[in-house]
Design a protein around this motif. Structure first.
Motif, PDB file in Angstrom:
ATOM      1  N   HIS A  92       0.864  -1.174   0.000  1.00 28.31           N
ATOM      2  CA  HIS A  92       0.000   0.000   0.000  1.00 28.31           C
ATOM      3  C   HIS A  92       0.907   1.233   0.000  1.00 28.31           C
ATOM      4  O   HIS A  92       1.503   1.570   1.025  1.00 28.31           O
ATOM      5  CB  HIS A  92      -0.906   0.008   1.233  1.00 28.31           C
ATOM      6  CG  HIS A  92      -1.866  -1.135   1.291  1.00 28.31           C
ATOM      7  ND1 HIS A  92      -3.026  -1.195   0.555  1.00 28.31           N
ATOM      8  CD2 HIS A  92      -1.815  -2.295   2.005  1.00 28.31           C
ATOM      9  CE1 HIS A  92      -3.664  -2.323   0.815  1.00 28.31           C
ATOM     10  NE2 HIS A  92      -2.943  -3.015   1.681  1.00 28.31           N
ATOM     11  N   GLY A  93       0.995   1.862  -1.152  1.00 29.28           N
ATOM     12  CA  GLY A  93       1.901   3.003  -1.263  1.00 29.28           C
ATOM     13  C   GLY A  93       3.331   2.549  -1.089  1.00 29.28           C
ATOM     14  O   GLY A  93       3.825   1.689  -1.810  1.00 29.28           O
ATOM     15  N   ASP A  94       4.024   3.113  -0.074  1.00 25.96           N
ATOM     16  CA  ASP A  94       5.403   2.714   0.165  1.00 25.96           C
ATOM     17  C   ASP A  94       5.525   1.803   1.375  1.00 25.96           C
ATOM     18  O   ASP A  94       6.618   1.617   1.913  1.00 25.96           O
ATOM     19  CB  ASP A  94       6.294   3.957   0.353  1.00 25.96           C
ATOM     20  CG  ASP A  94       5.847   4.808   1.539  1.00 25.96           C
ATOM     21  OD1 ASP A  94       4.747   4.530   2.078  1.00 25.96           O
ATOM     22  OD2 ASP A  94       6.591   5.739   1.905  1.00 25.96           O
ATOM     23  N   GLU A  95       4.395   1.240   1.818  1.00 23.99           N
ATOM     24  CA  GLU A  95       4.405   0.350   2.964  1.00 23.99           C
ATOM     25  C   GLU A  95       3.908  -1.044   2.575  1.00 23.99           C
ATOM     26  O   GLU A  95       3.133  -1.204   1.634  1.00 23.99           O
ATOM     27  CB  GLU A  95       3.510   0.902   4.084  1.00 23.99           C
ATOM     28  CG  GLU A  95       4.022   2.200   4.686  1.00 23.99           C
ATOM     29  CD  GLU A  95       3.179   2.628   5.878  1.00 23.99           C
ATOM     30  OE1 GLU A  95       2.053   2.093   6.019  1.00 23.99           O
ATOM     31  OE2 GLU A  95       3.647   3.471   6.662  1.00 23.99           O
ATOM     32  N   THR A  96       4.388  -2.026   3.311  1.00 24.18           N
ATOM     33  CA  THR A  96       3.983  -3.410   3.089  1.00 24.18           C
ATOM     34  C   THR A  96       3.225  -3.902   4.311  1.00 24.18           C
ATOM     35  O   THR A  96       3.711  -3.775   5.436  1.00 24.18           O
ATOM     36  CB  THR A  96       5.214  -4.314   2.847  1.00 24.18           C
ATOM     37  OG1 THR A  96       5.925  -3.832   1.702  1.00 24.18           O
ATOM     38  CG2 THR A  96       4.785  -5.745   2.605  1.00 24.18           C
ATOM     39  N   HIS A  97       2.049  -4.426   4.076  1.00 26.35           N
ATOM     40  CA  HIS A  97       1.201  -4.904   5.165  1.00 26.35           C
ATOM     41  C   HIS A  97       0.934  -6.399   4.988  1.00 26.35           C
ATOM     42  O   HIS A  97       0.718  -6.873   3.873  1.00 26.35           O
ATOM     43  CB  HIS A  97      -0.140  -4.163   5.187  1.00 26.35           C
ATOM     44  CG  HIS A  97      -0.022  -2.697   5.441  1.00 26.35           C
ATOM     45  ND1 HIS A  97      -0.051  -2.165   6.705  1.00 26.35           N
ATOM     46  CD2 HIS A  97       0.122  -1.653   4.585  1.00 26.35           C
ATOM     47  CE1 HIS A  97       0.061  -0.853   6.630  1.00 26.35           C
ATOM     48  NE2 HIS A  97       0.171  -0.519   5.348  1.00 26.35           N
ATOM     49  N   TRP A  98       0.954  -7.091   6.094  1.00 24.72           N
ATOM     50  CA  TRP A  98       0.552  -8.498   6.083  1.00 24.72           C
ATOM     51  C   TRP A  98      -0.968  -8.586   6.243  1.00 24.72           C
ATOM     52  O   TRP A  98      -1.553  -7.941   7.110  1.00 24.72           O
ATOM     53  CB  TRP A  98       1.225  -9.270   7.217  1.00 24.72           C
ATOM     54  CG  TRP A  98       0.676 -10.667   7.361  1.00 24.72           C
ATOM     55  CD1 TRP A  98      -0.252 -11.105   8.258  1.00 24.72           C
ATOM     56  CD2 TRP A  98       1.017 -11.792   6.559  1.00 24.72           C
ATOM     57  NE1 TRP A  98      -0.518 -12.447   8.071  1.00 24.72           N
ATOM     58  CE2 TRP A  98       0.253 -12.889   7.034  1.00 24.72           C
ATOM     59  CE3 TRP A  98       1.889 -11.985   5.489  1.00 24.72           C
ATOM     60  CZ2 TRP A  98       0.349 -14.162   6.458  1.00 24.72           C
ATOM     61  CZ3 TRP A  98       1.981 -13.243   4.921  1.00 24.72           C
ATOM     62  CH2 TRP A  98       1.215 -14.326   5.401  1.00 24.72           C
ATOM     63  N   VAL A  99      -1.612  -9.385   5.394  1.00 24.88           N
ATOM     64  CA  VAL A  99      -3.061  -9.583   5.458  1.00 24.88           C
ATOM     65  C   VAL A  99      -3.335 -11.072   5.672  1.00 24.88           C
ATOM     66  O   VAL A  99      -2.900 -11.915   4.875  1.00 24.88           O
ATOM     67  CB  VAL A  99      -3.751  -9.101   4.167  1.00 24.88           C
ATOM     68  CG1 VAL A  99      -5.260  -9.370   4.237  1.00 24.88           C
ATOM     69  CG2 VAL A  99      -3.494  -7.617   3.946  1.00 24.88           C
ATOM     70  N   ASP A 100      -4.040 -11.384   6.754  1.00 28.36           N
ATOM     71  CA  ASP A 100      -4.376 -12.774   7.033  1.00 28.36           C
ATOM     72  C   ASP A 100      -5.246 -13.362   5.934  1.00 28.36           C
ATOM     73  O   ASP A 100      -6.160 -12.700   5.417  1.00 28.36           O
ATOM     74  CB  ASP A 100      -5.154 -12.892   8.352  1.00 28.36           C
ATOM     75  CG  ASP A 100      -4.269 -12.732   9.575  1.00 28.36           C
ATOM     76  OD1 ASP A 100      -3.038 -12.834   9.431  1.00 28.36           O
ATOM     77  OD2 ASP A 100      -4.815 -12.518  10.674  1.00 28.36           O
ATOM     78  N   GLY A 101      -4.998 -14.640   5.606  1.00 25.87           N
ATOM     79  CA  GLY A 101      -5.884 -15.387   4.740  1.00 25.87           C
ATOM     80  C   GLY A 101      -7.042 -15.955   5.549  1.00 25.87           C
ATOM     81  O   GLY A 101      -7.077 -15.853   6.781  1.00 25.87           O
ATOM     82  N   PRO A 102      -8.007 -16.586   4.899  1.00 24.91           N
ATOM     83  CA  PRO A 102      -9.193 -17.067   5.606  1.00 24.91           C
ATOM     84  C   PRO A 102      -8.899 -18.132   6.652  1.00 24.91           C
ATOM     85  O   PRO A 102      -9.535 -18.155   7.710  1.00 24.91           O
ATOM     86  CB  PRO A 102     -10.077 -17.614   4.479  1.00 24.91           C
ATOM     87  CG  PRO A 102      -9.148 -17.856   3.327  1.00 24.91           C
ATOM     88  CD  PRO A 102      -8.092 -16.819   3.444  1.00 24.91           C
ATOM     89  N   LEU A 103      -7.951 -19.012   6.392  1.00 26.08           N
ATOM     90  CA  LEU A 103      -7.608 -20.037   7.376  1.00 26.08           C
ATOM     91  C   LEU A 103      -7.000 -19.394   8.619  1.00 26.08           C
ATOM     92  O   LEU A 103      -7.350 -19.756   9.755  1.00 26.08           O
ATOM     93  CB  LEU A 103      -6.630 -21.051   6.765  1.00 26.08           C
ATOM     94  CG  LEU A 103      -6.182 -22.200   7.666  1.00 26.08           C
ATOM     95  CD1 LEU A 103      -7.369 -23.077   8.072  1.00 26.08           C
ATOM     96  CD2 LEU A 103      -5.119 -23.048   6.960  1.00 26.08           C
ATOM     97  N   THR A 104      -6.108 -18.445   8.420  1.00 28.21           N
ATOM     98  CA  THR A 104      -5.494 -17.735   9.544  1.00 28.21           C
ATOM     99  C   THR A 104      -6.532 -16.931  10.315  1.00 28.21           C
ATOM    100  O   THR A 104      -6.537 -16.913  11.556  1.00 28.21           O
ATOM    101  CB  THR A 104      -4.386 -16.802   9.039  1.00 28.21           C
ATOM    102  OG1 THR A 104      -3.441 -17.565   8.283  1.00 28.21           O
ATOM    103  CG2 THR A 104      -3.673 -16.129  10.188  1.00 28.21           C
ATOM    104  N   THR A 105      -7.437 -16.281   9.596  1.00 27.97           N
ATOM    105  CA  THR A 105      -8.502 -15.508  10.235  1.00 27.97           C
ATOM    106  C   THR A 105      -9.341 -16.400  11.132  1.00 27.97           C
ATOM    107  O   THR A 105      -9.647 -16.051  12.278  1.00 27.97           O
ATOM    108  CB  THR A 105      -9.398 -14.845   9.170  1.00 27.97           C
ATOM    109  OG1 THR A 105      -8.622 -13.914   8.409  1.00 27.97           O
ATOM    110  CG2 THR A 105     -10.562 -14.114   9.816  1.00 27.97           C
ATOM    111  N   ALA A 106      -9.723 -17.577  10.611  1.00 30.55           N
ATOM    112  CA  ALA A 106     -10.552 -18.499  11.389  1.00 30.55           C
ATOM    113  C   ALA A 106      -9.826 -18.983  12.631  1.00 30.55           C
ATOM    114  O   ALA A 106     -10.402 -19.044  13.723  1.00 30.55           O
ATOM    115  CB  ALA A 106     -10.968 -19.681  10.519  1.00 30.55           C
TER     116      ALA A 106
END
Length: 277
Positions: A92-106
């Motif tokens: 996102h712009g000049d930053e990197t973000h980790w986004v959980d997948g559905p298995l991790t979210t659950a």
């Protein structure tokens, strides 16, 4: 690139999380509700097997409501990767973000995680669920180095249609033996008619004719029909009839068309529709 950050889990519908404030209608055929409940209490993973449209997904939704747990559903397919399940870094712009997948979210929020038609996923992807399906109840996230322990209430559920399994698309014994198995079939004629009437809004007599039609069509499997009509198709036909579509046209659109393109089978099924509707 700036220091990577992990986005907080987003327990929303957009992230694949569903909650059921009202009861999804489900008519039990045996002791499957009790068995599933005991599995949930003891953290046991569950495999639901049965033909297309026999109520596997509705059963899981009903159990999520009964157990008051959120539900994360993952539709498995050939291109499903481990990252699709566990998560990935997004820029996102000049930053990197980790986004959980559905298995991790659950696992993080203690939801029921339902992998629908799991044999459609690659076996190297399915292996990701192994540590969550035994007494470890952990999810190693390789890209972040996190060893996530599943929250209380988390349960892993998979489903598949054994009628489609073959040597290439079958579960390894190391996967199968991690799950308590519930075998589903089509309901009894009376129960199936009750389900069709309830879900579609047609009168019981019409629902009974649709069920009898389906049972006769299912016998054509001996003549090469890949799979007979599931209860889901009968409900769709019933909804069309309840909406004012003529019964024969409704059956041709909602039952005959989805089943096959083979001219001989189409003719045989059409004859049954004409005789019964």
């Amino acid at each position: 690139m700036s220091q990577a950050e992990r986005s907080p889990a987003d327990p929303s519908l957009e992230n694949g999380v569903r909650r059921f404030p009202t009861e999804p209608f489900y008519l039990a055929a045996g002791d499957e509700v009790d068995v599933f409940t005991k599995c949930h209490e003891r953290g046991l993973a569950v495999m639901v097997k049965g033909p297309t449209g026999c109520g596997k997904t509705r059963f899981v939704e009903h159990m999520a409501w009964r157990l008051q747990r959120p539900l994360v559903t993952i539709a498995c397919h050939d291109d499903l990767s481990a990252s699709d399940l566990t998560g990935r870094y997004l820029i996102h712009g000049d930053e990197t973000h980790w986004v959980d997948g559905p298995l991790t979210t659950a696992a993080r929020m203690g939801a029921i995680c339902y992998l629908d038609e799991v044999v459609e996923a690659r076996q190297d992807t399915v292996v990701v669920i192994h540590p969550l399906s035994d007494d470890r109840r952990i999810l190693p996230i390789e890209k972040t180095g996190e060893l996530l322990e599943a929250a209380e209430g988390f349960q892993l559920v998979i489903s598949y249609n054994p009628g489609y399994q073959h040597a290439i698309k079958d579960l390894k014994p190391s996967t199968r033996q991690r799950f308590v198995t519930l075998d589903f079939g089509f309901p009894s004629a009376n129960d199936e008619a009750e389900i069709v009437a309830h879900e579609s809004g047609v009168k019981k007599a019409t629902a009974q004719r649709l069920v009898e039609l389906a049972r006769r069509i299912r016998q054509l499997k001996e003549q090469g029909l890949a799979e007979g009509p599931g209860t889901r198709l009968l409900i769709a036909a019933g909804q069309l009839i309840a909406g004012g579509i003529a019964p024969r046209q409704a059956c041709h659109s909602a039952i005959v068309g989805p089943l096959t393109d083979d001219p001989d089978l189409l003719a045989a099924i059409s004859d049954l529709v004409s005789a019964m509707m």
